[in-house]
Motif scaffolding. Structure first.
Motif, PDB file in Angstrom:
ATOM      1  N   ASN A  30       0.813  -1.211   0.000  1.00 38.20           N
ATOM      2  CA  ASN A  30       0.000   0.000   0.000  1.00 38.20           C
ATOM      3  C   ASN A  30       0.846   1.261   0.000  1.00 38.20           C
ATOM      4  N   ASP A  33       1.842   1.691  -3.559  1.00 38.60           N
ATOM      5  CA  ASP A  33       0.665   2.088  -4.324  1.00 38.60           C
ATOM      6  C   ASP A  33       0.316   3.543  -4.068  1.00 38.60           C
ATOM      7  N   PHE A  34       0.406   3.971  -2.823  1.00 34.65           N
ATOM      8  CA  PHE A  34       0.118   5.365  -2.493  1.00 34.65           C
ATOM      9  C   PHE A  34       1.155   6.302  -3.111  1.00 34.65           C
ATOM     10  N   ALA A  35       2.417   5.891  -3.082  1.00 36.79           N
ATOM     11  CA  ALA A  35       3.462   6.741  -3.660  1.00 36.79           C
ATOM     12  C   ALA A  35       3.279   6.903  -5.162  1.00 36.79           C
ATOM     13  N   ASN A  37       0.286   6.539  -6.894  1.00 36.51           N
ATOM     14  CA  ASN A  37      -1.027   7.030  -7.311  1.00 36.51           C
ATOM     15  C   ASN A  37      -1.637   8.034  -6.347  1.00 36.51           C
ATOM     16  N   SER A  38      -0.851   8.754  -5.572  1.00 34.82           N
ATOM     17  CA  SER A  38      -1.408   9.595  -4.523  1.00 34.82           C
ATOM     18  C   SER A  38      -2.258  10.732  -5.073  1.00 34.82           C
ATOM     19  N   GLN A  39      -1.943  11.267  -6.226  1.00 36.06           N
ATOM     20  CA  GLN A  39      -2.711  12.394  -6.739  1.00 36.06           C
ATOM     21  C   GLN A  39      -4.068  11.961  -7.296  1.00 36.06           C
ATOM     22  N   LEU A  41      -5.999   9.390  -5.872  1.00 33.55           N
ATOM     23  CA  LEU A  41      -6.786   8.662  -4.880  1.00 33.55           C
ATOM     24  C   LEU A  41      -7.479   9.604  -3.915  1.00 33.55           C
ATOM     25  N   MET A  46      -8.307   5.151  -0.716  1.00 28.71           N
ATOM     26  CA  MET A  46      -7.161   4.672   0.050  1.00 28.71           C
ATOM     27  C   MET A  46      -7.597   3.734   1.172  1.00 28.71           C
ATOM     28  N   TRP A  50      -6.539  -0.164   1.503  1.00 21.90           N
ATOM     29  CA  TRP A  50      -5.842  -0.663   2.682  1.00 21.90           C
ATOM     30  C   TRP A  50      -6.605  -1.842   3.290  1.00 21.90           C
TER      31      TRP A  50
END
Length: 149
Positions: A30, A33-35, A37-39, A41, A46, A50
């Motif tokens: 995660n 994935d966050f790094a 696709n952060s813009q 989500l 999120m 998770w």
């Protein structure tokens, strides 16, 4: 060290091992994935990712523990090998052996990458946790006190 165990403790240990393994697999997945696709989500996306990644990782880690780890653990326990070193080395040995077998079966080049080493490390942590939960030292077991009648 002489250890004794009760029948309830191995089951609890396997459940706790599945949850710990699920966390150790889901958190880096995660974070990556966050790094990436952060813009894109939202908070709901999120939280959903998770939750579901933890649920799937826990389920599949638990299946691996039940069908691969538990039989090997029973063999070690039957032969009297019950220490923390054996528990910490059983998981990485099994996961790296399975990786080697899958590489040989699928006719891929046999290689150990960073993901395999991280998964082996997670298996070592889970093995230690399972050993710690399942076994108690024989000296710490107190005999039941006599009930007054």
């Amino acid at each position: 060290m002489t250890v004794a165990y009760t029948l309830k403790r191995p089951g609890r240990a396997l459940l706790a091992g599945a949850a710990i393994g699920g966390c150790l697999v889901a958190v880096p997945f995660n974070a990556l994935d966050f790094a990436a696709n952060s813009q894109f989500l939202t908070v709901d996306d999120m939280m959903g990712r998770w939750f579901w990644s933890f649920a799937f990782a826990t389920f599949f880690f638990g299946m691996g523990l039940a069908f691969v780890g538990a039989p090997a653990w029973m063999l070690l326990d039957h032969n009297g090998v019950r220490g923390p070193v054996a528990a910490a080395s059983l998981g990485p040995a099994l996961i790296l052996t399975l990786n080697l077998l899958l590489d040989l079966i699928t006719l891929q080049t046999v290689a150990i990458n960073v993901g395999d080493v991280l998964l082996a490390g997670a298996c070592a942590v889970v093995g230690l946790a399972v050993q710690r939960i399942a076994y108690v030292e024989a000296d710490s077991i107190k005999p039941p006190s006599a009930r007054p009648s």
